[in-house]
Scaffold this motif. Structure first.
Motif, PDB file in Angstrom:
ATOM      1  N   ARG A 132      43.691  33.097 -12.191  1.00 26.30           N
ATOM      2  CA  ARG A 132      44.339  34.417 -12.146  1.00 26.30           C
ATOM      3  C   ARG A 132      44.315  35.003 -13.547  1.00 26.30           C
ATOM      4  NH1 ARG A 132      49.521  35.854 -12.939  1.00 26.30           N
ATOM      5  NH2 ARG A 132      50.269  33.719 -12.667  1.00 26.30           N
ATOM      6  N   ILE A 133      43.815  36.228 -13.651  1.00 26.80           N
ATOM      7  CA  ILE A 133      43.683  36.920 -14.927  1.00 26.80           C
ATOM      8  C   ILE A 133      44.760  37.994 -15.029  1.00 26.80           C
ATOM      9  CG2 ILE A 133      42.158  38.321 -16.394  1.00 26.80           C
ATOM     10  CD1 ILE A 133      41.022  35.508 -15.830  1.00 26.80           C
ATOM     11  N   ILE A 179      40.267  34.852  -8.928  1.00 28.23           N
ATOM     12  CA  ILE A 179      38.887  34.402  -8.763  1.00 28.23           C
ATOM     13  C   ILE A 179      38.904  32.964  -8.260  1.00 28.23           C
ATOM     14  CG2 ILE A 179      36.706  33.933  -9.951  1.00 28.23           C
ATOM     15  CD1 ILE A 179      39.257  36.132 -11.583  1.00 28.23           C
ATOM     16  N   ALA A 180      37.992  32.657  -7.350  1.00 25.79           N
ATOM     17  CA  ALA A 180      37.771  31.279  -6.917  1.00 25.79           C
ATOM     18  C   ALA A 180      36.300  30.972  -7.146  1.00 25.79           C
ATOM     19  CB  ALA A 180      38.137  31.102  -5.448  1.00 25.79           C
ATOM     20  N   VAL A 225      34.775  43.291 -11.453  1.00 27.54           N
ATOM     21  CA  VAL A 225      33.806  42.419 -12.094  1.00 27.54           C
ATOM     22  C   VAL A 225      34.359  41.842 -13.392  1.00 27.54           C
ATOM     23  CG1 VAL A 225      31.495  42.331 -13.108  1.00 27.54           C
ATOM     24  CG2 VAL A 225      31.892  43.638 -11.026  1.00 27.54           C
ATOM     25  N   SER A 226      35.215  42.559 -14.103  1.00 31.09           N
ATOM     26  CA  SER A 226      35.697  42.061 -15.384  1.00 31.09           C
ATOM     27  C   SER A 226      36.466  40.749 -15.241  1.00 31.09           C
ATOM     28  CB  SER A 226      36.541  43.105 -16.103  1.00 31.09           C
ATOM     29  OG  SER A 226      37.702  43.397 -15.362  1.00 31.09           O
ATOM     30  N   ALA A 227      37.298  40.599 -14.230  1.00 25.21           N
ATOM     31  CA  ALA A 227      38.014  39.341 -14.021  1.00 25.21           C
ATOM     32  C   ALA A 227      37.025  38.223 -13.729  1.00 25.21           C
ATOM     33  CB  ALA A 227      39.023  39.483 -12.886  1.00 25.21           C
ATOM     34  N   LEU A 228      36.008  38.499 -12.935  1.00 19.41           N
ATOM     35  CA  LEU A 228      34.983  37.506 -12.640  1.00 19.41           C
ATOM     36  C   LEU A 228      34.215  37.128 -13.902  1.00 19.41           C
ATOM     37  CD1 LEU A 228      33.445  35.788 -10.588  1.00 19.41           C
ATOM     38  CD2 LEU A 228      31.981  37.785 -10.167  1.00 19.41           C
ATOM     39  N   GLU A 229      33.897  38.103 -14.716  1.00 21.11           N
ATOM     40  CA  GLU A 229      33.189  37.815 -15.974  1.00 21.11           C
ATOM     41  C   GLU A 229      34.023  36.918 -16.876  1.00 21.11           C
ATOM     42  OE1 GLU A 229      32.219  41.659 -17.509  1.00 21.11           O
ATOM     43  OE2 GLU A 229      30.518  41.912 -16.157  1.00 21.11           O
ATOM     44  N   ILE A 230      35.321  37.165 -16.938  1.00 22.71           N
ATOM     45  CA  ILE A 230      36.209  36.319 -17.746  1.00 22.71           C
ATOM     46  C   ILE A 230      36.199  34.895 -17.206  1.00 22.71           C
ATOM     47  CG2 ILE A 230      38.630  35.893 -18.367  1.00 22.71           C
ATOM     48  CD1 ILE A 230      38.939  39.006 -18.474  1.00 22.71           C
ATOM     49  N   ALA A 231      36.302  34.738 -15.886  1.00 20.64           N
ATOM     50  CA  ALA A 231      36.310  33.397 -15.286  1.00 20.64           C
ATOM     51  C   ALA A 231      34.998  32.665 -15.548  1.00 20.64           C
ATOM     52  CB  ALA A 231      36.577  33.508 -13.789  1.00 20.64           C
TER      53      ALA A 231
END
Length: 129
Positions: A107-108, A82-83, A10-16
Protein backbone atom coordinates in the motif's frame (compact mmCIF):
# COMPACT_ATOMS: atom_id res chain seq x y z
CA UNK A 1 5.78 -14.08 -18.69
CA UNK A 2 4.18 -11.06 -16.99
CA UNK A 3 0.44 -10.50 -16.85
CA UNK A 4 -0.59 -6.89 -16.36
CA UNK A 5 -4.05 -6.19 -14.97
CA UNK A 6 -3.37 -2.71 -13.68
CA UNK A 7 -5.74 0.16 -13.18
CA UNK A 8 -4.96 3.74 -14.18
CA UNK A 9 -2.76 4.37 -11.11
CA UNK A 10 0.57 3.55 -12.73
CA UNK A 11 2.66 5.57 -10.27
CA UNK A 12 1.84 3.28 -7.33
CA UNK A 13 2.69 0.27 -9.49
CA UNK A 14 5.97 1.88 -10.56
CA UNK A 15 6.88 2.46 -6.91
CA UNK A 16 6.12 -1.18 -6.05
CA UNK A 17 8.16 -2.48 -8.99
CA UNK A 18 11.03 -0.14 -8.09
CA UNK A 19 10.86 -1.36 -4.48
CA UNK A 20 11.45 -4.97 -5.58
CA UNK A 21 14.22 -3.93 -7.96
CA UNK A 22 15.93 -2.08 -5.11
CA UNK A 23 15.59 -5.18 -2.89
CA UNK A 24 17.58 -7.05 -5.54
CA UNK A 25 20.20 -4.41 -6.26
CA UNK A 26 20.53 -1.77 -3.52
CA UNK A 27 19.24 -2.60 -0.04
CA UNK A 28 19.90 0.96 1.23
CA UNK A 29 17.69 2.34 -1.56
CA UNK A 30 15.11 -0.38 -0.73
CA UNK A 31 14.75 0.91 2.83
CA UNK A 32 14.30 4.46 1.50
CA UNK A 33 10.92 3.46 0.02
CA UNK A 34 9.34 2.93 3.45
CA UNK A 35 7.41 5.57 5.37
CA UNK A 36 8.55 6.21 8.94
CA UNK A 37 5.53 4.30 10.27
CA UNK A 38 5.39 1.55 7.64
CA UNK A 39 4.01 -1.84 8.71
CA UNK A 40 5.93 -4.85 7.34
CA UNK A 41 4.95 -8.50 7.63
CA UNK A 42 6.55 -11.65 6.19
CA UNK A 43 4.56 -14.87 6.25
CA UNK A 44 3.24 -15.76 9.71
CA UNK A 45 5.73 -13.55 11.53
CA UNK A 46 4.41 -10.75 13.70
CA UNK A 47 4.06 -7.38 11.97
CA UNK A 48 7.02 -5.02 12.31
CA UNK A 49 6.28 -1.30 12.51
CA UNK A 50 8.61 1.58 11.71
CA UNK A 51 11.43 1.86 9.21
CA UNK A 52 14.20 1.24 11.76
CA UNK A 53 12.55 -1.90 13.13
CA UNK A 54 11.97 -3.12 9.57
CA UNK A 55 15.66 -2.64 8.75
CA UNK A 56 16.66 -4.70 11.79
CA UNK A 57 14.21 -7.49 10.94
CA UNK A 58 15.28 -7.66 7.29
CA UNK A 59 18.98 -7.62 8.24
CA UNK A 60 18.39 -10.61 10.52
CA UNK A 61 16.35 -12.46 7.88
CA UNK A 62 18.88 -11.86 5.09
CA UNK A 63 21.94 -12.71 7.20
CA UNK A 64 22.74 -15.86 5.19
CA UNK A 65 21.70 -14.41 1.82
CA UNK A 66 24.30 -13.14 -0.65
CA UNK A 67 21.70 -11.91 -3.14
CA UNK A 68 18.19 -12.26 -4.45
CA UNK A 69 16.18 -11.63 -7.59
CA UNK A 70 12.44 -11.03 -7.92
CA UNK A 71 10.77 -12.14 -11.15
CA UNK A 72 7.31 -10.57 -11.42
CA UNK A 73 4.82 -13.05 -12.89
CA UNK A 74 1.59 -11.09 -12.38
CA UNK A 75 0.77 -7.62 -11.16
CA UNK A 76 -2.45 -6.03 -10.03
CA UNK A 77 -3.09 -2.45 -8.98
CA UNK A 78 -6.22 -0.86 -7.57
CA UNK A 79 -5.54 2.75 -6.69
CA UNK A 80 -2.76 2.78 -4.13
CA UNK A 81 -2.79 -0.98 -3.40
CA UNK A 82 -0.62 -3.31 -5.46
CA UNK A 83 -0.32 -7.09 -5.48
CA UNK A 84 2.61 -8.77 -7.19
CA UNK A 85 2.90 -12.52 -7.78
CA UNK A 86 6.64 -13.22 -7.89
CA UNK A 87 9.29 -15.90 -7.87
CA UNK A 88 12.17 -14.94 -5.59
CA UNK A 89 15.50 -16.58 -6.31
CA UNK A 90 17.85 -16.50 -3.34
CA UNK A 91 21.61 -16.93 -3.60
CA UNK A 92 22.98 -18.01 -0.26
CA UNK A 93 26.41 -17.16 1.14
CA UNK A 94 27.60 -20.70 0.32
CA UNK A 95 26.64 -20.21 -3.37
CA UNK A 96 23.53 -22.40 -3.40
CA UNK A 97 20.37 -21.00 -4.95
CA UNK A 98 16.67 -21.75 -4.69
CA UNK A 99 13.47 -20.10 -5.86
CA UNK A 100 10.38 -19.48 -3.74
CA UNK A 101 6.93 -18.35 -4.91
CA UNK A 102 5.42 -15.34 -3.17
CA UNK A 103 2.74 -12.70 -3.36
CA UNK A 104 3.39 -9.22 -2.03
CA UNK A 105 0.71 -6.71 -1.12
CA UNK A 106 1.92 -3.13 -0.98
CA UNK A 107 0.00 0.00 0.00
CA UNK A 108 1.42 3.34 -1.11
CA UNK A 109 0.67 6.63 0.65
CA UNK A 110 2.32 9.93 -0.31
CA UNK A 111 4.66 8.05 -2.65
CA UNK A 112 6.01 5.91 0.22
CA UNK A 113 5.34 2.30 1.18
CA UNK A 114 2.96 2.42 4.14
CA UNK A 115 2.23 -1.30 4.28
CA UNK A 116 4.24 -4.22 2.89
CA UNK A 117 3.03 -7.80 3.35
CA UNK A 118 4.83 -10.80 1.90
CA UNK A 119 2.88 -14.04 1.62
CA UNK A 120 5.58 -16.69 1.37
CA UNK A 121 7.02 -19.59 3.34
CA UNK A 122 10.41 -18.19 4.41
CA UNK A 123 11.51 -21.38 6.20
CA UNK A 124 14.05 -22.41 3.49
CA UNK A 125 15.91 -19.11 4.00
CA UNK A 126 15.80 -19.44 7.77
CA UNK A 127 17.03 -23.05 7.59
CA UNK A 128 20.34 -21.92 6.05
CA UNK A 129 21.31 -19.83 9.08
Amino acid sequence: MTFDTTSEDVSALEIARSLLHAADTDIIRFFGFFSADCVFRMGNNDPVEGSEAIQEWVASYLGSVAGMHHAILEQWCDGNVIALHVNVTYTMNDGTTFTLPAVTRIRIENEKVAEYSIFMDPSPVRATR
